[in-house]
Enzyme design. Structure first.
Site, mmCIF file in Angstrom:
data_model
loop_
_atom_site.group_PDB
_atom_site.id
_atom_site.type_symbol
_atom_site.label_atom_id
_atom_site.label_comp_id
_atom_site.label_asym_id
_atom_site.label_seq_id
_atom_site.Cartn_x
_atom_site.Cartn_y
_atom_site.Cartn_z
ATOM 1 N N ASP A 253 -3.716 -10.965 10.290
ATOM 2 C CA ASP A 253 -4.207 -10.239 8.987
ATOM 3 C C ASP A 253 -2.917 -10.473 8.185
ATOM 4 O OD1 ASP A 253 -5.021 -8.295 7.300
ATOM 5 O OD2 ASP A 253 -3.778 -6.600 7.700
ATOM 6 N N TYR A 257 -0.455 -9.995 0.513
ATOM 7 C CA TYR A 257 -0.241 -8.269 0.658
ATOM 8 C C TYR A 257 0.578 -7.923 1.679
ATOM 9 C CZ TYR A 257 -4.819 -7.593 -1.719
ATOM 10 O OH TYR A 257 -5.435 -7.514 -2.728
ATOM 11 N N ASN A 258 0.982 -8.852 2.629
ATOM 12 C CA ASN A 258 1.654 -8.831 4.264
ATOM 13 C C ASN A 258 3.079 -8.998 3.956
ATOM 14 O OD1 ASN A 258 0.788 -6.579 5.165
ATOM 15 N ND2 ASN A 258 -1.151 -7.238 5.912
ATOM 16 N N ASP A 270 4.227 -6.361 9.796
ATOM 17 C CA ASP A 270 2.849 -5.908 9.728
ATOM 18 C C ASP A 270 2.387 -6.579 10.926
ATOM 19 O OD1 ASP A 270 0.416 -4.142 9.365
ATOM 20 O OD2 ASP A 270 -0.562 -4.290 7.787
HETATM 21 N N1 LIG Z 1 10.886 -3.378 5.967
HETATM 22 C C1 LIG Z 1 10.176 -2.793 4.870
HETATM 23 N N2 LIG Z 1 11.157 -2.328 3.878
HETATM 24 C C2 LIG Z 1 9.951 -2.329 3.306
HETATM 25 N N3 LIG Z 1 8.814 -2.060 2.996
HETATM 26 C C3 LIG Z 1 8.627 -2.076 3.958
HETATM 27 C C4 LIG Z 1 8.867 -2.215 5.131
HETATM 28 N N4 LIG Z 1 7.614 -2.475 5.746
HETATM 29 C C5 LIG Z 1 6.120 -1.830 5.520
HETATM 30 N N5 LIG Z 1 6.641 -1.862 3.915
HETATM 31 C C6 LIG Z 1 5.618 -1.578 3.019
HETATM 32 O O1 LIG Z 1 5.255 -0.534 3.837
HETATM 33 C C7 LIG Z 1 3.937 -1.533 3.470
HETATM 34 C C8 LIG Z 1 2.844 -1.157 4.650
HETATM 35 O O2 LIG Z 1 3.311 -1.814 5.516
HETATM 36 P P1 LIG Z 1 2.227 -3.038 6.861
HETATM 37 O O3 LIG Z 1 3.155 -2.768 8.096
HETATM 38 O O4 LIG Z 1 1.962 -4.003 5.660
HETATM 39 O O5 LIG Z 1 1.358 -1.666 7.167
HETATM 40 P P2 LIG Z 1 -0.382 -1.460 6.648
HETATM 41 O O6 LIG Z 1 -0.513 -1.107 8.358
HETATM 42 O O7 LIG Z 1 -0.581 0.222 6.166
HETATM 43 O O8 LIG Z 1 -0.793 -2.373 5.457
HETATM 44 C C9 LIG Z 1 3.763 -2.691 2.956
HETATM 45 O O9 LIG Z 1 3.014 -3.013 1.883
HETATM 46 C C10 LIG Z 1 5.420 -2.473 1.802
HETATM 47 O O10 LIG Z 1 4.791 -1.831 0.899
HETATM 48 MG MG LIG Z 2 0.192 -4.309 5.678
#
Ligand SMILES: Nc1ncnc2c1ncn2[C@@H]1O[C@H](COP(=O)(O)OP(=O)(O)O)[C@@H](O)[C@H]1O
Ligand SMILES: [Mg+2]
Length: 339
Positions: A253, A257-258, A270
């Protein structure tokens, strides 16, 4: 990490009840609609449990962030192990609530040597219908809460998993969380650009936080880069895709965005849907999609590369098993004649 065993039923009930996509009013309405004579007992149990958790909250885990009532229960239950292990002292804010998970900015316990940490709390509802995930899970082992592979010979677990019983769904859920956590661990160990993993729990992972006291790092898709920086960061993303592939995995994925950006550095995030490049027939197409999405973002930043060629080269180098080796493998199927 385990919750009390008696929790499993209540856990299921929270799963049913908690849907943060709904606002509080809707949540209350849907809860009320559940309270009819047949389910009265259930409703009472949930009410008692909610009180219990709020008491626990008063007893120590007091948080600054103000969650909705149903979010509170789920959030605290999920983060309690981190609090219990003195890794966090407070939840400061919701960074982002998505379809699959919510990520919170937390105050780290001083013993960690960190100031802030990020807690990703998984949304349970998704795991009620696992059909979407099948394509990613194909060719993937099932991981237990320690990140260890559950043996295909463990019939009890494998049957529950296949039949999607309540227990089986929990196994699937844990495996999903642990695939994300163990991938971050492996990449981090090898010097990959990922958050530093701190601890995994049944429904959440704790990792280094990227950003500052007030704002979390933006994702790449939220920002534009200078050309030079774009070139450098493109190479860095490719280095990480390659490192992951060398470990036998495709992100699954990956896109702007990730990938988080903070002070000139990026981290990939992610990973729960990582795809096994040796055991999944769709792995090559998924790798091509990941590379294409990354190239698409960087093309808008002035870095034009050919995703097809890059993915093809990577695949050939790390995932394609030469015919010679495949034949060698096949010979294992013919055991020597014992007579
Ligand atoms: N380690 C981190 N530090 C800061 N922000 C984070 C971190 N991990 C995730 N995020 C924020 O949280 C959001 C969602 O995390 P993610 O792992 O992409 O889960 P999802 O499955 O909901 O997309 C990311 O887009 C980012 O904005
Ligand atoms: Mg994500």
């Amino acid at each position: 990490m385990h919750f009390r065993d008696t929790y499993s039923d209540e856990y299921e009930m929270y799963e049913e009840m908690f849907d943060p996509v709904k606002n509080d009013r809707q949540a209350r309405r849907s809860r009320r609609s559940r309270i009819h004579p047949a389910s009265k007992e259930r409703a009472e149990i949930v009410a008692e449990l909610t009180d219990e958790i709020e008491t626990e909250l008063d007893g120590g885990f007091r948080i600054t962030y103000q969650p909705s009532k149903y979010e509170a229960t789920w959030l605290l239950q999920s983060l309690l192990p981190f609090y219990g292990q003195t890794l966090i002292t407070d939840v400061l804010a919701l960074i982002k609530g998505g379809k699959e998970a919510s990520v919170y900015r937390c105050r780290a316990h001083p013993s960690t040597g960190l100031d802030l940490v990020a807690a990703k709390v998984y949304r349970p509802r998704k795991f009620r219908s696992l059909s979407n995930d099948a394509v990613y899970r194909d060719g993937r082992t099932v991981l237990n809460e320690n990140g260890k592979e559950i043996k295909a010979t463990d019939e009890r677990v494998m049957r529950a998993f296949r039949q999607r019983t309540g227990f089986g769904l929990r196994v699937a859920h844990t495996s999903w969380v642990m695939h994300e956590y163990t991938t971050i661990e492996k990449l981090h160990e090898q010097g990959g650009a990922v958050p530093q993993p701190i601890l995994s729990a049944e429904n959440a992972i704790l990792m280094s936080y990227h950003g500052d006291e007030n704002v979390a790092a933006p994702t790449l898709h939220e920002i534009d880069l200078e050309r030079d920086e774009a070139e450098r960061l493109f190479d860095e993303v490719m280095r990480n895709i390659e490192m992951l592939l060398a470990l036998g995995w495709v992100h699954g994925d990956l896109s702007a965005y990730n990938i988080l950006y903070w002070e000139g550095e990026i981290v990939l995030i992610d990973f729960p849907q990582v795809v096994n490049c040796h055991g999944n027939d769709h792995a090559r197409a998924i790798l091509e999609r990941d590379v294409a999405r990354v190239c698409d973002y960087f093309a808008h930043q002035g870095v034009n590369r050919s995703p097809g060629k890059i993915a093809g080269r990577l695949w050939k180098r790390y995932a394609e098993i030469p015919l010679r080796d495949r034949l060698a493998d096949a010979s294992v199927d013919f055991p020597p004649d014992e007579d």
